[in-house]
Design a protein around this motif. Structure first.
Motif, PDB file in Angstrom:
ATOM      1  N   ILE A 216       0.865  -1.399  -0.168  1.00  0.00           N
ATOM      2  CA  ILE A 216       0.024  -0.004   0.159  1.00  0.00           C
ATOM      3  C   ILE A 216       0.921   1.263   0.076  1.00  0.00           C
ATOM      4  O   ILE A 216       0.520   2.098  -0.464  1.00  0.00           O
ATOM      5  N   GLY A 217       1.978   1.095   0.575  1.00  0.00           N
ATOM      6  CA  GLY A 217       2.865   2.200   0.593  1.00  0.00           C
ATOM      7  C   GLY A 217       3.402   2.618  -1.039  1.00  0.00           C
ATOM      8  O   GLY A 217       3.404   3.750  -1.336  1.00  0.00           O
ATOM      9  N   ASP A 218       3.707   1.545  -1.622  1.00  0.00           N
ATOM     10  CA  ASP A 218       4.107   1.652  -3.031  1.00  0.00           C
ATOM     11  C   ASP A 218       2.896   2.327  -3.793  1.00  0.00           C
ATOM     12  O   ASP A 218       3.016   3.026  -4.729  1.00  0.00           O
ATOM     13  N   PHE A 219       1.517   1.809  -3.629  1.00  0.00           N
ATOM     14  CA  PHE A 219       0.542   2.447  -4.255  1.00  0.00           C
ATOM     15  C   PHE A 219       0.392   3.802  -3.949  1.00  0.00           C
ATOM     16  O   PHE A 219      -0.230   4.669  -4.801  1.00  0.00           O
ATOM     17  N   LEU A 220       0.665   4.383  -2.751  1.00  0.00           N
ATOM     18  CA  LEU A 220       0.300   5.845  -2.406  1.00  0.00           C
ATOM     19  C   LEU A 220       1.510   6.505  -2.842  1.00  0.00           C
ATOM     20  O   LEU A 220       1.668   7.554  -2.607  1.00  0.00           O
ATOM     21  N   GLY A 221       2.737   5.918  -3.541  1.00  0.00           N
ATOM     22  CA  GLY A 221       3.611   6.652  -4.088  1.00  0.00           C
ATOM     23  C   GLY A 221       5.069   6.811  -3.360  1.00  0.00           C
ATOM     24  O   GLY A 221       5.853   7.733  -3.567  1.00  0.00           O
ATOM     25  N   TYR A 222       4.807   6.169  -2.084  1.00  0.00           N
ATOM     26  CA  TYR A 222       6.303   6.015  -1.548  1.00  0.00           C
ATOM     27  C   TYR A 222       7.492   5.118  -2.159  1.00  0.00           C
ATOM     28  O   TYR A 222       7.155   4.230  -2.818  1.00  0.00           O
ATOM     29  N   VAL A 337      -4.384  -1.068   5.394  1.00  0.00           N
ATOM     30  CA  VAL A 337      -5.349   0.090   5.122  1.00  0.00           C
ATOM     31  C   VAL A 337      -5.588   1.174   6.144  1.00  0.00           C
ATOM     32  O   VAL A 337      -5.491   2.094   6.096  1.00  0.00           O
ATOM     33  N   ALA A 340      -2.374   2.916   6.742  1.00  0.00           N
ATOM     34  CA  ALA A 340      -2.214   3.938   5.466  1.00  0.00           C
ATOM     35  C   ALA A 340      -3.301   5.157   5.869  1.00  0.00           C
ATOM     36  O   ALA A 340      -2.830   6.379   5.422  1.00  0.00           O
ATOM     37  N   VAL A 344      -2.262   9.206   5.735  1.00  0.00           N
ATOM     38  CA  VAL A 344      -3.064  10.261   4.855  1.00  0.00           C
ATOM     39  C   VAL A 344      -3.738  11.217   6.000  1.00  0.00           C
ATOM     40  O   VAL A 344      -3.668  12.317   5.800  1.00  0.00           O
ATOM     41  N   ARG A 347      -1.115  13.523   7.706  1.00  0.00           N
ATOM     42  CA  ARG A 347      -0.380  14.465   6.458  1.00  0.00           C
ATOM     43  C   ARG A 347      -1.372  15.712   6.150  1.00  0.00           C
ATOM     44  O   ARG A 347      -0.875  16.830   5.996  1.00  0.00           O
ATOM     45  N   TRP A 348      -2.751  15.477   5.946  1.00  0.00           N
ATOM     46  CA  TRP A 348      -3.385  16.305   5.431  1.00  0.00           C
ATOM     47  C   TRP A 348      -4.462  16.838   6.403  1.00  0.00           C
ATOM     48  O   TRP A 348      -5.228  17.979   6.466  1.00  0.00           O
TER      49      TRP A 348
END
Length: 369
Positions: A216-222, A337, A340, A344, A347-348
């Motif tokens: 899931i980290g790869d999916f999120l762009g890490y 999940v 993750a 997220v 972060r926001w």
């Protein structure tokens, strides 16, 4: 725009003109932020998205017009209360796009920008969007060089200096200048689009939960690294989503690894001989998120050991333990999940509660600017 650069690079290498629409301003709620892009290329092929589907049809037609005329266009789209079926953002927000034609002759730096982003090298693209300077003119800024011009040497120098500062933070946004580069709010508006290397996710502990978190980290762009001291578990075959798999003691690896304010650290080992020295190191260095899995009992024991190791209340407050939001997760994938979602939300500035229980905008502005 990062996700569509491969297609844009192919069109550019072929010398095919394409229309590039980039979000430069977001007001209130909108599904995509500044820097989101859509392009229309040969045979009217479209890639990317600027609004999640609300205005893509209108942007497609506008990009075609810009390719035909060669004249950049600044366009604003928003929701219309008078006509709910009109082109608009049904989420209630407003976005402003700059649409420009890209060809090797008009933007000689574009190919090098694509190469840099693909290789993970930092670069910022500065584009004039309004004011007394050539609209659509671009200046590509790397840490050690620039390419292109915005119309004057003074403006180029001022923008390059600001762009390098933004690049260090991975920030994207607008800046205002006088025609000669002086800082003014009523003159040239320049959009700075920073392409910093992907943030890192460091996962410690080569277990099934780590594999799910890595995916899931790869999916999120890490850019994901998995580290474990046990070579029988830390193998590339078990972690295909990781950029690298490292066999080393976690605290020793982290001590020799650079982190920054975007780095995510996930500890899934559940073993104090690994966890405590690792977290002692992690909680004293920059990171966006430091999470550790484990039961309530594991958490209390871990906190006691960390206090005995000399960490103070401020340092311990950075630890998200047990890691993740309360989703009722059971499987490794569900737990990933949950973790993750917490990353997220942190972060926001999200609350983590269901949207049905909240009011106000769904997509708040980017707090980083």
């Amino acid at each position: 725009m990062r996700e569509i650069l491969s297609a844009l690079g192919e069109w550019y290498a072929d010398g095919s003109p394409f229309g590039l629409a980039t979000v430069v301003t977001v007001t209130r709620s909108a599904p995509r932020g500044p820097g989101a892009a859509m392009a229309v290329g040969p045979a009217d092929e479209a890639v990317g998205s600027v609004s999640g589907g609300c205005v893509e049809g209108a942007v497609f037609e506008l990009a075609q017009e810009v390719v035909a005329s060669g004249e950049p266009r600044l366009a604003t789209f928003g929701y219309s209360d008078e006509d709910a079926f009109a082109v608009g953002l049904t989420c209630g927000g407003e976005i402003t796009l700059l649409v420009r034609r890209v060809t090797p002759a008009e933007d000689p730096s574009f190919g090098r920008v694509v190469e840099s982003v693909g290789a993970g090298h930092p670069v910022t693209v500065a584009t004039v969007i309004d004011g007394p300077a050539p609209q659509g003119a671009t200046l590509a800024v790397w840490p050690d060089r620039t390419s292109g011009t915005l119309g004057s040497a003074g403006l180029d120098a001022a923008v390059a200096a600001d762009a390098r500062g933004e690049l260090a933070q991975g920030a994207t946004g607008q800046r205002h200048y006088g025609p000669g580069g002086e800082r003014r709010e009523d003159a040239v508006t320049v959009f700075l689009h920073s392409f910093a290397p992907p943030p890192r996710m460091l996962v410690f502990g080569a277990i099934d939960y780590a594999a799910a978190v890595a995916r899931i980290g790869d999916f999120l762009g890490y850019r994901v690294t998995v580290c474990d001291a046990r070579p029988v578990f830390a193998t590339a075959k078990r972690f295909p989503a990781a950029v690298e798999v490292v066999v080393d003691w976690p605290h020793r690896y982290l001590r020799g690894t650079a982190t920054d304010d975007r780095t995510v650290i996930c500890v899934v080992t559940h073993d104090p001989k690994f966890d405590v020295p690792l977290l002692e190191e992690a909680l004293r260095r920059p990171a966006a998120y430091i999470g550790a899995m484990g039961s309530r009992r594991t958490h209390e024991d871990r906190m006691r050991r960390l206090r005995e190791a000399g960490l103070d209340a401020s340092e311990l407050s950075r630890l998200r333990s047990p890691a993740g939001l309360d989703l009722g997760a059971r499987t490794p994938e569900e737990v990933a999940v949950s973790v993750a979602a917490e990353i997220v939300a942190l972060r926001w500035g999200g609350s983590g509660v269901p949207l049905t229980a909240t009011t106000g905008v769904i997509h708040p502005p980017d707090p980083t600017g």
